[in-house]
Design a protein around this motif. Structure first.
Motif, mmCIF file in Angstrom:
data_model
loop_
_atom_site.group_PDB
_atom_site.id
_atom_site.type_symbol
_atom_site.label_atom_id
_atom_site.label_comp_id
_atom_site.label_asym_id
_atom_site.label_seq_id
_atom_site.Cartn_x
_atom_site.Cartn_y
_atom_site.Cartn_z
ATOM 1 N N THR A 29 13.111 50.138 -25.608
ATOM 2 C CA THR A 29 13.028 50.495 -24.194
ATOM 3 C C THR A 29 11.584 50.419 -23.715
ATOM 4 O O THR A 29 10.667 50.858 -24.419
ATOM 5 C CB THR A 29 13.573 51.921 -23.983
ATOM 6 N N GLN A 54 20.313 43.126 -14.803
ATOM 7 C CA GLN A 54 21.268 44.226 -14.764
ATOM 8 C C GLN A 54 22.639 43.737 -14.297
ATOM 9 O O GLN A 54 23.659 44.117 -14.869
ATOM 10 C CB GLN A 54 20.774 45.341 -13.841
ATOM 11 N N GLY A 57 24.676 42.245 -16.891
ATOM 12 C CA GLY A 57 25.052 43.126 -17.993
ATOM 13 C C GLY A 57 24.131 43.032 -19.201
ATOM 14 O O GLY A 57 24.505 43.405 -20.304
ATOM 15 N N SER A 60 20.024 47.708 -18.910
ATOM 16 C CA SER A 60 20.338 48.930 -18.169
ATOM 17 C C SER A 60 19.020 49.606 -17.803
ATOM 18 O O SER A 60 17.992 49.372 -18.453
ATOM 19 C CB SER A 60 21.217 49.870 -18.988
ATOM 20 N N TYR A 70 13.698 50.370 -18.911
ATOM 21 C CA TYR A 70 14.723 49.362 -19.134
ATOM 22 C C TYR A 70 15.038 49.218 -20.613
ATOM 23 O O TYR A 70 14.151 49.293 -21.461
ATOM 24 C CB TYR A 70 14.274 48.008 -18.577
ATOM 25 N N THR A 71 16.322 48.989 -20.889
ATOM 26 C CA THR A 71 16.817 48.843 -22.250
ATOM 27 C C THR A 71 17.814 47.698 -22.285
ATOM 28 O O THR A 71 18.603 47.538 -21.347
ATOM 29 C CB THR A 71 17.540 50.135 -22.702
ATOM 30 N N GLU A 73 21.207 46.087 -23.193
ATOM 31 C CA GLU A 73 22.547 46.612 -23.432
ATOM 32 C C GLU A 73 22.995 46.192 -24.833
ATOM 33 O O GLU A 73 22.944 45.016 -25.170
ATOM 34 C CB GLU A 73 23.532 46.069 -22.396
ATOM 35 N N THR A 74 23.420 47.145 -25.622
ATOM 36 C CA THR A 74 23.891 46.860 -26.976
ATOM 37 C C THR A 74 25.057 45.875 -26.947
ATOM 38 O O THR A 74 25.127 44.962 -27.774
ATOM 39 C CB THR A 74 24.315 48.162 -27.686
ATOM 40 N N SER A 75 25.951 46.041 -25.982
ATOM 41 C CA SER A 75 27.103 45.138 -25.890
ATOM 42 C C SER A 75 26.658 43.710 -25.593
ATOM 43 O O SER A 75 27.271 42.753 -26.072
ATOM 44 C CB SER A 75 28.087 45.615 -24.827
ATOM 45 N N PHE A 76 25.581 43.547 -24.819
ATOM 46 C CA PHE A 76 25.069 42.204 -24.545
ATOM 47 C C PHE A 76 24.609 41.543 -25.840
ATOM 48 O O PHE A 76 24.933 40.391 -26.110
ATOM 49 C CB PHE A 76 23.907 42.240 -23.552
#
Length: 100
Positions: A29, A54, A57, A60, A70-71, A73-76
C-alpha cells in the motif's frame, strides 16, 4: 475467462504511467503523496489514473487524513495471473475447448 473484465484491466494498465503505478503498488500500500514522488505530474493527474485503475477493479483506495492510500486488489492479482496463463495455454479452459 471473463473476456470483458480482462480486456478492461488490460486497457487500464496499457498506459505506461498506470503500469508503473501497478508495479509500485506490488510492493504494498502507498499513499498518493508517495506515488507522486515517482512521477512528474500533478495530484489531479494521479487521481485520474487512480480512478481508471479503481474502475477496472485493479486498485482500492482508503482515505487516511487528507491523503488516499492505494492498494492492489488481491482478486485482481489472482484473476489477472490466471487469465494470462489461460490465454497462452492449450488447457481445458482454453477458448478452443469451451463451447458457447
Amino acid at each position: 475467462m471473463d473476456y470483458e473484465n480482462f480486456s478492461k484491466q488490460l486497457k487500464a494498465i496499457s498506459d505506461p504511467n498506470r503500469l508503473k503505478i501497478v508495479d509500485l503498488l506490488s510492493c504494498g500500500t502507498l499513499c498518493a503523496c508517495d506515488l507522486l514522488e515517482h512521477f512528474e505530474f500533478t495530484q489531479p493527474t494521479l487521481s485520474h489514473h487512480m480512478k481508471i485503475l479503481q474502475e477496472a477493479g485493479i486498485v482500492s483506495a482508503k482515505r487516511v487524513g487528507k491523503w488516499q492510500h492505494y492498494t492492489l486488489e488481491t482478486s485482481f492479482i489472482t484473476d489477472f495471473n490466471k487469465n494470462v496463463s489461460t490465454l497462452f495455454e492449450n488447457g481445458p479452459e482454453c477458448a478452443c475447448h469451451c463451447k458457447k
